[in-house]
Write an enzyme that holds these catalytic residues in place. Structure first.
Site, PDB file in Angstrom:
ATOM      1  N   ASN A 206      16.738  37.741   5.117  1.00 44.83           N
ATOM      2  CA  ASN A 206      16.328  36.221   5.242  1.00 44.83           C
ATOM      3  C   ASN A 206      14.979  35.716   5.123  1.00 44.83           C
ATOM      4  OD1 ASN A 206      19.256  35.329   7.001  1.00 44.83           O
ATOM      5  ND2 ASN A 206      19.007  35.365   4.865  1.00 44.83           N
TER       6      ASN A 206
ATOM      7  N   ASP B  41      27.720  31.453   6.727  1.00 45.26           N
ATOM      8  CA  ASP B  41      27.345  31.091   5.271  1.00 45.26           C
ATOM      9  C   ASP B  41      27.678  30.045   4.467  1.00 45.26           C
ATOM     10  OD1 ASP B  41      25.870  32.200   2.994  1.00 45.26           O
ATOM     11  OD2 ASP B  41      27.543  33.691   2.293  1.00 45.26           O
TER      12      ASP B  41
HETATM   13  C1  FPP Z   1      23.567  31.167   5.477  1.00 44.58           C
HETATM   14  O1  FPP Z   1      23.745  29.677   4.787  1.00 44.58           O
HETATM   15  C2  FPP Z   1      22.924  30.906   6.790  1.00 44.58           C
HETATM   16  C3  FPP Z   1      21.649  31.215   7.138  1.00 44.58           C
HETATM   17  C4  FPP Z   1      21.044  32.078   6.439  1.00 44.58           C
HETATM   18  C5  FPP Z   1      20.981  30.553   8.504  1.00 44.58           C
HETATM   19  C6  FPP Z   1      22.114  30.220   9.668  1.00 44.58           C
HETATM   20  C7  FPP Z   1      21.143  29.534  10.543  1.00 44.58           C
HETATM   21  C8  FPP Z   1      21.658  28.328  11.351  1.00 44.58           C
HETATM   22  C9  FPP Z   1      23.099  27.970  11.237  1.00 44.58           C
HETATM   23  C10 FPP Z   1      20.716  27.555  11.866  1.00 44.58           C
HETATM   24  C11 FPP Z   1      20.112  28.211  12.992  1.00 44.58           C
HETATM   25  C12 FPP Z   1      20.703  29.283  13.883  1.00 44.58           C
HETATM   26  C13 FPP Z   1      20.956  28.826  15.315  1.00 44.58           C
HETATM   27  C14 FPP Z   1      21.822  29.861  16.075  1.00 44.58           C
HETATM   28  C15 FPP Z   1      20.615  27.557  15.909  1.00 44.58           C
HETATM   29  P1  FPP Z   1      23.091  30.007   3.162  1.00 44.58           P
HETATM   30  O2  FPP Z   1      21.756  29.019   3.513  1.00 44.58           O
HETATM   31  O3  FPP Z   1      22.621  31.279   2.712  1.00 44.58           O
HETATM   32  O4  FPP Z   1      24.135  29.162   2.518  1.00 44.58           O
HETATM   33  P2  FPP Z   1      24.284  29.429   0.762  1.00 44.58           P
HETATM   34  O5  FPP Z   1      24.690  30.900   0.548  1.00 44.58           O
HETATM   35  O6  FPP Z   1      25.183  28.535   0.409  1.00 44.58           O
HETATM   36  O7  FPP Z   1      22.903  29.283   0.218  1.00 44.58           O
END
Ligand code: FPP
Length: 232
Positions: free
Chosen positions: A50, A2
């Site tokens: 998501n 996150d």
């Molecule tokens: C949460 O951060 C992260 C995600 C919903 C996506 C995670 C995905 C990746 C790191 C890339 C794809 C995965 C792989 C395995 C290649 P957020 O966007 O919710 O952060 P925030 O809470 O700060 O908005």
């Protein structure tokens, strides 16, 4: 994993830049965890919820996943990393599904270290899917009617032949579980860190694991039971 969005926002960058940097952390952590003695690392890469994000962000995440899988296949084979997935992967874009299938197949014989990607994953949908499959097995006569024993029911979860997690780390300062491995993590140790995922480092992982080793896991028992007098 996150904090990608906030990491980007702090720098005046689009959210997808945060995800792009997040993929770099995925690469680093895959090998850092193994170096630190971890046998199985599960990354919560995309939850069922998501999918409700703006269409362009979901599309960009799928694009990143495809790019990542294309690039990593050789590395996984060379470095003997077994790839597995949990979640409703059948609803992911066809190209991603194909790459996942190929990578899972190409690495299925490696048994030292496993990377599990939770994709289109949610504990509640996992329970729904497991209950459906279990009920079908009862109807077919391959499971007995009545309340199932946990050891039998867990065979219907996505994680059927995987061990329960010992340690769950959530980055970015949030202290929610967010539908992640709720049943499997019933007795996991949790570690919450304010570090955003793109900044999460080898040292941060080592700190979390060291913290884990200082804890006493009692699984509902007393301290005296798990640590009889005279044991260090
Ligand atoms: C949460 O951060 C992260 C995600 C919903 C996506 C995670 C995905 C990746 C790191 C890339 C794809 C995965 C792989 C395995 C290649 P957020 O966007 O919710 O952060 P925030 O809470 O700060 O908005």
């Amino acid at each position: 994993m996150d904090g990608n969005g906030r990491w980007a926002k702090q720098r005046g960058l689009p959210r997808i830049e945060g995800h792009r940097r997040g993929v770099e952390t995925v690469r680093t952590m895959t090998f850092a965890a193994r170096d630190l003695g971890v046998k199985m690392l599960t990354l919560y890469a995309f939850s069922v919820e998501n999918r409700n994000r703006p269409e362009d962000e979901v599309g960009a995440l799928m694009g990143l996943l495809e790019f990542y899988l294309r690039k990593e296949l050789e590395t996984f084979v060379r470095d003997r990393v077994r790839l597995r997935t949990i979640g409703r992967t059948g609803d992911l874009p066809a190209g991603v599904q194909r790459l996942l299938r190929d990578t899972v197949k190409a690495t299925e014989k490696f048994d030292d270290y496993t990377l599990v990607l939770a994709l289109n994953y949610g504990s509640r949908t996992e329970v729904q899917d497991a209950v459906g499959a279990y009920a079908a097995a009862v109807a077919a006569g391959s499971e007995p009617p009545g309340s199932p024993a946990w050891d039998r029911f867990q065979n219907y979860l996505y994680t059927a032949d995987m061990p329960d997690p010992d340690l769950v780390i959530r980055t970015s300062g949030e202290t929610r579980l967010s539908n992640f491995l709720l049943l499997q993590a019933a007795y996991a140790e949790w570690f919450f860190t304010p570090v955003f995922w793109p900044d999460f480092s080898r040292e941060d992982l080592a700190t979390a694991i060291a913290d884990y080793h200082r804890r006493e896991r009692r699984f509902g028992r007393t301290s005296e039971q798990v640590r009889p007098a005279g044991t260090p």
